[in-house]
Design a protein around this motif. Sequence first.
Motif, short mmCIF file in Angstrom:
data_model
loop_
_atom_site.label_atom_id
_atom_site.label_comp_id
_atom_site.label_asym_id
_atom_site.label_seq_id
_atom_site.Cartn_x
_atom_site.Cartn_y
_atom_site.Cartn_z
N GLY A 271 27.98 25.23 -61.51
CA GLY A 271 26.88 25.01 -60.59
C GLY A 271 27.31 24.93 -59.14
O GLY A 271 26.51 25.22 -58.24
N LYS A 272 28.55 24.54 -58.90
CA LYS A 272 29.02 24.49 -57.51
C LYS A 272 28.93 25.87 -56.86
O LYS A 272 28.59 25.99 -55.68
CB LYS A 272 30.45 23.97 -57.43
N GLY A 273 29.23 26.90 -57.65
CA GLY A 273 29.11 28.25 -57.12
C GLY A 273 27.67 28.62 -56.81
O GLY A 273 27.40 29.35 -55.84
N VAL A 274 26.74 28.12 -57.62
CA VAL A 274 25.32 28.35 -57.36
C VAL A 274 24.92 27.69 -56.05
O VAL A 274 24.24 28.30 -55.20
CB VAL A 274 24.47 27.81 -58.52
N PHE A 275 25.36 26.46 -55.85
CA PHE A 275 25.06 25.76 -54.61
C PHE A 275 25.65 26.49 -53.41
O PHE A 275 25.01 26.64 -52.37
CB PHE A 275 25.61 24.33 -54.65
N ASP A 276 26.89 26.93 -53.55
CA ASP A 276 27.55 27.63 -52.45
C ASP A 276 26.79 28.91 -52.08
O ASP A 276 26.64 29.24 -50.90
CB ASP A 276 28.99 27.99 -52.83
N ALA A 277 26.29 29.61 -53.09
CA ALA A 277 25.55 30.85 -52.82
C ALA A 277 24.26 30.57 -52.07
O ALA A 277 23.90 31.30 -51.13
CB ALA A 277 25.25 31.58 -54.14
N ALA A 278 23.57 29.50 -52.48
CA ALA A 278 22.34 29.14 -51.79
C ALA A 278 22.62 28.74 -50.34
O ALA A 278 21.91 29.13 -49.42
CB ALA A 278 21.65 27.99 -52.54
N LYS A 279 23.68 27.99 -50.15
CA LYS A 279 24.05 27.55 -48.80
C LYS A 279 24.42 28.75 -47.92
O LYS A 279 23.96 28.87 -46.78
CB LYS A 279 25.25 26.60 -48.90
N THR A 280 25.23 29.65 -48.46
CA THR A 280 25.67 30.82 -47.69
C THR A 280 24.51 31.72 -47.32
O THR A 280 24.49 32.31 -46.23
CB THR A 280 26.71 31.62 -48.50
N SER A 281 23.52 31.81 -48.20
CA SER A 281 22.39 32.71 -47.94
C SER A 281 21.58 32.27 -46.73
O SER A 281 20.98 33.10 -46.04
CB SER A 281 21.47 32.76 -49.17
N GLY A 282 21.54 30.97 -46.48
CA GLY A 282 20.75 30.46 -45.37
C GLY A 282 19.25 30.51 -45.61
O GLY A 282 18.47 30.21 -44.70
N LYS A 283 18.83 30.86 -46.82
CA LYS A 283 17.40 31.00 -47.08
C LYS A 283 16.98 30.50 -48.46
O LYS A 283 15.84 30.70 -48.87
CB LYS A 283 17.00 32.47 -46.95
N ALA A 284 17.88 29.85 -49.18
CA ALA A 284 17.56 29.42 -50.53
C ALA A 284 17.88 27.94 -50.73
O ALA A 284 18.74 27.37 -50.05
CB ALA A 284 18.32 30.26 -51.56
N LEU A 285 17.18 27.33 -51.67
CA LEU A 285 17.45 25.98 -52.12
C LEU A 285 17.93 26.05 -53.57
O LEU A 285 17.75 27.07 -54.24
CB LEU A 285 16.19 25.12 -52.05
N ALA A 286 18.55 24.98 -54.03
CA ALA A 286 19.03 24.95 -55.40
C ALA A 286 18.65 23.63 -56.06
O ALA A 286 18.47 22.61 -55.38
CB ALA A 286 20.55 25.14 -55.45
N ILE A 287 18.51 23.66 -57.36
CA ILE A 287 18.19 22.47 -58.15
C ILE A 287 19.37 22.18 -59.06
O ILE A 287 19.83 23.05 -59.81
CB ILE A 287 16.92 22.69 -58.99
N GLY A 288 19.87 20.95 -58.95
CA GLY A 288 21.02 20.54 -59.75
C GLY A 288 20.62 20.11 -61.14
O GLY A 288 19.45 20.16 -61.54
#
Length: 380
Positions: A271-288
């Motif tokens: 999931g850390k990779g999912v969070f990183d992808a959302a952060k890098t995109s600058g346009k997405a949120l993630a749910i843990g």
Amino acid sequence: MRGTALAAATMAGVLTLAGCAKDTGGSSSNTASGGGSDTSCVTAPKPPAAPAAATTSSSSGEKVDGSKLKVGLAFDIGGRGDASFNDAAAAGVDKAKSELGITTVSESTASPNESEAAKQQRLEQMADQGLNPIIAVGFAYAPSVGVVAPKHPNTKFAIVDDDTIKAPNVTPLVFAEEQGSFLAGVAAVYKSKSCHIGFVGGVNTPLIQKFEAGFLQGAKAVSNKVKIEDEYLTPAGDFSGFQDPAKGNVKAAAEINNGADVIYHAAGASGKGVFDAAKTSGKALAIGVDSDQYNQATVAADKDIILTSMMKRVDVAVFDFLQADAKGDLSVLPKRFDLKVDGVGYATSGGKVDDIKDVLDGYKAQIISGAIQVSDKPTK
């Protein structure tokens, strides 16, 4: 399935109203309280307000002496520090050390795709060392618990996420993951600006399909036009999907590139990779998932994009098991840790769902009452 049918029936009667609200830009019963969310994707009316005290805790709060317990904690892959499933189990033991006076705890962690013999050896060693009780964290331990527990009838075992072992000295700690994930689906739709959301599962197993099923049903219960990306990192049998942040990043980035702007993961340390992808995109949120990941140190750099987390209270189940064992009465444990006993739920850290808390609690109350039945099998 019944919950999906109920939601579909109610949607049909409100489509005109929802469309008018979108066209005029005015607020209607679909608008979340607090005004901070974009509800253009929402086509179902807000649920009735939740009654007071909709949940009950499975812990009694009484003072129990657990100082005689010697706890063995067999982690799944990722172990303590995975910011998810294993850390939740560790938190339950840590609480038991603090509140029950437990002083002896021995921990050991599984490696990715390790042999069944290695798991059996881990549990055998704990039993031979006199550890009692022994907690196996994860369904992957089921075959080994089934072999080892009968050899040690005076040792109590608990296994998280499996109820197939019928030995008298084995206590299953299982959850209604689909119920908490339903609320994650609702939150994703209410917070999506593109009406396009995503799910990333770690390993395609019946357990993770429960997360997927609830998320899909919750999203579809509040919107009949939402688009959903739905992917797994590895097939059944390849448990590396729970410990591959790079693969999680690639999969989440692809979903975001396809248009999803809220991604829910049930992928353990990946999931850390999912969070990183959302952060890098600058346009997405993630749910843990599992733990309140907004407060997890290992993903602190991404906390600003964590919308909420589906709380699977492994910590509650582990603590309650240890407390019940210390009291000498395991019969007080619930058969399943669900919304009613706070066994699953959603996190509010970061304040990003404060404005839709009434919506989430309304659906939560309907699930607890049985008005909505959440399926544990995905419906595409």
